[in-house]
Design an enzyme around this catalytic site. Structure first.
Site, short mmCIF file in Angstrom:
data_model
loop_
_atom_site.label_atom_id
_atom_site.label_comp_id
_atom_site.label_asym_id
_atom_site.label_seq_id
_atom_site.Cartn_x
_atom_site.Cartn_y
_atom_site.Cartn_z
N LYS A 101 0.86 -1.20 0.00
CA LYS A 101 0.00 0.00 0.00
C LYS A 101 0.88 1.23 0.00
CE LYS A 101 -1.80 2.93 2.77
NZ LYS A 101 -1.79 4.11 1.89
N GLY A 111 6.81 5.37 8.31
CA GLY A 111 6.00 6.58 8.36
C GLY A 111 6.12 7.24 9.71
N SER A 112 5.06 7.91 10.12
CA SER A 112 5.12 8.68 11.37
C SER A 112 5.04 7.76 12.59
CB SER A 112 3.98 9.69 11.40
OG SER A 112 2.76 9.00 11.45
N THR A 113 5.57 8.23 13.69
CA THR A 113 5.53 7.45 14.93
C THR A 113 4.08 7.24 15.38
OG1 THR A 113 7.74 8.14 15.56
CG2 THR A 113 6.28 7.45 17.35
N ALA A 114 3.23 8.26 15.22
CA ALA A 114 1.84 8.14 15.66
C ALA A 114 1.14 7.02 14.90
CB ALA A 114 1.11 9.46 15.46
N THR A 115 1.28 7.00 13.57
CA THR A 115 0.63 5.95 12.78
C THR A 115 1.28 4.60 13.07
OG1 THR A 115 0.13 7.56 11.07
CG2 THR A 115 -0.05 5.27 10.45
N GLU A 150 9.60 1.50 10.88
CA GLU A 150 10.70 2.47 10.68
C GLU A 150 10.04 3.84 10.75
OE1 GLU A 150 12.75 5.15 9.58
OE2 GLU A 150 12.84 4.38 7.52
N CYS A 164 13.53 10.67 6.68
CA CYS A 164 13.44 10.30 8.10
C CYS A 164 14.77 10.53 8.82
CB CYS A 164 12.96 8.87 8.26
SG CYS A 164 13.93 7.71 7.32
N GLU A 184 9.17 16.21 14.98
CA GLU A 184 9.65 16.03 13.62
C GLU A 184 8.95 17.05 12.71
OE1 GLU A 184 8.66 12.27 11.70
OE2 GLU A 184 10.69 12.20 10.87
P1 NDP Z 1 1.74 8.55 7.97
O1 NDP Z 1 2.59 7.87 8.95
O2 NDP Z 1 0.33 8.77 8.35
O3 NDP Z 1 1.74 7.75 6.57
C1 NDP Z 1 2.68 6.76 6.16
C2 NDP Z 1 1.95 5.64 5.43
O4 NDP Z 1 1.01 5.01 6.31
C3 NDP Z 1 1.11 6.10 4.23
O5 NDP Z 1 1.07 5.09 3.24
C4 NDP Z 1 -0.24 6.27 4.87
O6 NDP Z 1 -1.26 6.27 3.92
C5 NDP Z 1 -0.29 5.04 5.75
N1 NDP Z 1 -1.27 5.09 6.82
C6 NDP Z 1 -1.73 6.18 7.48
N2 NDP Z 1 -2.60 5.79 8.44
C7 NDP Z 1 -2.69 4.44 8.38
C8 NDP Z 1 -3.43 3.46 9.09
N3 NDP Z 1 -4.23 3.79 10.08
N4 NDP Z 1 -3.28 2.17 8.76
C9 NDP Z 1 -2.43 1.80 7.76
N5 NDP Z 1 -1.73 2.69 7.04
C10 NDP Z 1 -1.83 3.99 7.34
O7 NDP Z 1 2.43 9.90 7.56
P2 NDP Z 1 1.75 11.27 7.09
O8 NDP Z 1 1.61 11.22 5.64
O9 NDP Z 1 0.53 11.60 7.86
O10 NDP Z 1 2.91 12.29 7.51
C11 NDP Z 1 2.92 12.83 8.82
C12 NDP Z 1 4.30 12.94 9.36
O11 NDP Z 1 4.88 11.65 9.41
C13 NDP Z 1 5.27 13.72 8.50
O12 NDP Z 1 5.16 15.08 8.71
C14 NDP Z 1 6.57 13.17 9.00
O13 NDP Z 1 6.90 13.81 10.19
C15 NDP Z 1 6.26 11.72 9.28
N6 NDP Z 1 6.68 10.82 8.20
C16 NDP Z 1 7.79 10.08 8.39
C17 NDP Z 1 8.27 9.28 7.38
C18 NDP Z 1 9.51 8.47 7.54
O14 NDP Z 1 10.18 8.17 6.54
N7 NDP Z 1 9.85 8.02 8.74
C19 NDP Z 1 7.61 9.21 6.07
C20 NDP Z 1 6.39 9.98 5.99
C21 NDP Z 1 5.98 10.76 7.03
P3 NDP Z 1 -1.79 7.66 3.32
O15 NDP Z 1 -0.61 8.51 3.00
O16 NDP Z 1 -2.48 7.19 2.12
O17 NDP Z 1 -2.66 8.23 4.37
#
Ligand code: NDP
Length: 495
Positions: A194, A247-251, A269, A303, A399
């Site tokens: 995804k 992706g983000s720590t929260a997600t 990661e 990141c 971040e």
């Molecule tokens: P997210 O962590 O929300 O997104 C990363 C991935 O997870 C995307 O494919 C997203 O899909 C998907 N996703 C989001 N919510 C869910 C869920 N509940 N279940 C499964 N998959 C999910 O990052 P954001 O785009 O909201 O960015 C927010 C912040 O995250 C940035 O400002 C940055 O600080 C950090 N970030 C860190 C990254 C890294 O490399 N460590 C990369 C990206 C962001 P979709 O985008 O379609 O919502």
């Protein structure tokens, strides 16, 4: 406008994308509409329906069936390796097309897309393909006391974990997708990828190339859609054995909680708030380019980006001056122009989030030093240095993921280490000095998954990568890169 023009094949591929790649062919999603935007112009690239939860059901069923009938897992490791090497060859051959897709959809510099998103990915793919034939278990001597004279032969077998959900972010859409898809495939797993709702185009093209390389249909599937719908359905699916997320720590925490509920394996990661420690002996003019590259690569959407510098006071003024001059001179413009150093951020929402962080820092008493004015359309943020931010300020703790770098003087290296470690994150850190003894003493004291010396940000397939603390769980890369995609089966034979 100077810069390159998109090729006809890139425009053609992006004109009518499908949300699903399932059983080796594209299929239309049945979910809510999704619009892809060009971050440099804010114009629509494509509109199409995302993958609904019912579509996710179908796509996971495809990957599950492919795993159960062993059409991939059952191949000889040498055959998996050969097919994955051919997959790497095809990514290389289609490199310019993939780089253009990435730049158009993500906003990044075409120079970075060519060198990193494509170039580094191809090398990574070849490294991981080679691991398919090098996965081994252990043979073990046992001392079981209950059957006197009993003889045993014991060994371990790494076995593919099953269906892997690979959830990739939008900053390096294809490269980070490959960081998950490749080790999963090399280990014999099947995959549902995804990509981010913002940047799905390169992932869809990758799936086609994998089929062309010889990966059997159903082994590598894609579902495009929002995290809240497509992502949630995928992570919660009972047939998904492992979730690999960046992706983000929260997600990441949300995904970990959902996975643990049914004991699905997961690796995360996550974000970073990565510090650099500059010791007094460092030459500002010499290190400034490296520090700037680390902070502003991909407009700070990395990141491992450098976001906080702590510099011993004797070097502070010289370094700040060198950074200020360089930031003022940075070129800002569309990614299709390779001369532009700062490009648009991925989305309007993300641009607004970064601008708000800079505004908050100013309101909290810090000084923001910005670069050139940004173009009137496109999701741009001017590169910004922040000085005078307190250690509790949000700009020092959260971040930002944009072109923003704080610089803070410190009395000595102890203070720098204390501030560098005063963070919930621990992804990477760097030390800048030619004083070997002081540097070597600092390395063990830094709480980060990678510590760089006189560099910051490079990743290599042979070097394990991952975070301490809230920067993640598990490691990617390195000779053990397939381990997170396997279960260890212990075998005990009495004879
Ligand atoms: P997210 O962590 O929300 O997104 C990363 C991935 O997870 C995307 O494919 C997203 O899909 C998907 N996703 C989001 N919510 C869910 C869920 N509940 N279940 C499964 N998959 C999910 O990052 P954001 O785009 O909201 O960015 C927010 C912040 O995250 C940035 O400002 C940055 O600080 C950090 N970030 C860190 C990254 C890294 O490399 N460590 C990369 C990206 C962001 P979709 O985008 O379609 O919502």
């Amino acid at each position: 406008m100077p810069g390159i023009s998109l090729s006809a094949e890139v425009r053609q591929f992006a004109s009518a994308p499908s949300a699903l790649f399932i059983d080796g062919v594209f299929a239309r999603g049945s979910g809510d509409p999704l619009t892809l935007l060009d971050p440099a112009t804010e114009e629509a690239i494509a509109r199409f329906p995302e993958a609904s939860p019912a579509d996710v059901e179908r796509v996971v069923a495809s990957a599950d069936q492919a795993f159960r009938d062993r059409r991939w897992t059952g191949l000889r490791p040498a055959d998996r390796e050969r097919i994955l090497l051919q997959f790497a060859n095809l990514v290389e051959q289609h490199g310019e097309e993939l780089a253009q897709l990435e730049t158009w959809n993500q906003g990044k510099s075409i120079a970075i897309a060519r060198a990193v998103d494509v170039g580094a990915s191809v090398e990574y793919m070849r490294y991981i393909a080679g691991l398919a034939t090098k996965t081994t278990g252990l043979t073990l001597d046992l001392s079981i006391p209950v059957v006197p004279g009993g003889r045993y032969h014991a060994y371990t077998r790494p076995e593919p974990v099953g269906v892997v959900a690979a959830i990739a972010p939008w900053n390096f859409p294809m490269m980070i997708a490959l960081w998950k898809v490749m080790p999963a495939l090399a280990a014999g797993c099947t995959v549902v990828l995804k990509p981010s709702e913002f940047t799905p185009l390169s992932a869809l093209r990758l799936a086609e190339l994998a089929i062309e390389a010889g990966v059997p249909a159903g082994v590598f599937n894609v579902a495009v859609g929002r995290g809240a719908t497509t992502g949630t359905a995928l992570v919660g699916h009972p047939a998904v054995a492992k979730v690999s997320f960046t992706g983000s720590t929260a997600t990441g925490k949300q995904i970990g909680r959902a996975a643990i509920d049914r004991m699905a394996r997961f690796s995360l990661e996550l974000g970073g708030k990565n510090p650099a420690i500059v010791l007094a002996d460092a030459d500002p003019a010499r290190i400034a380019p490296g520090l700037l590259g680390a902070a502003f690569l991909n407009s700070g959407q990395v990141c491992a980006s450098l976001s906080r510098i702590y510099v011993e006071r004797p070097a502070y003024e010289g370094l700040l001056e060198a950074l200020r001059e360089a930031v003022k001179a940075m070129t800002i413009g569309p990614g299709l122009d390779p001369a532009m150093q700062i490009n648009p951020l991925v989305s309007a929402q993300h641009r607004d989030r970064v601008r708000e962080r800079i505004r908050e820092a100013g309101a909290a008493g810090a000084t923001a030093i910005s670069g050139a004015a940004v173009p009137s359309s496109g999701f741009y943020v001017s590169p910004t240095l922040v000085t005078g931010a307190g250690s509790d300020a949000a700009i020092q703790r959260e971040e930002v993921f944009g072109p923003v770098l704080s610089v803070t003087p410190v009395d000595n290296a102890d203070a720098a280490v204390q501030l560098a470690n005063d963070s919930p994150y621990g992804l990477v850190a760097s030390i800048w000095s030619n004083d070997l003894s002081r540097t070597m003493d600092l390395i063990p004291r830094i709480e980060a998954g990678t510590v760089y010396v006189n560099t910051h940000v490079p990743v290599d397939p042979n070097l394990p990568f991952g975070g301490y603390k809230q920067s993640g769980l598990g490691r990617d890369f390195g000779p053990d890169a397939l381990a997170p995609y396997t279960e260890i089966k212990s075998v005990c034979v009495a004879y």
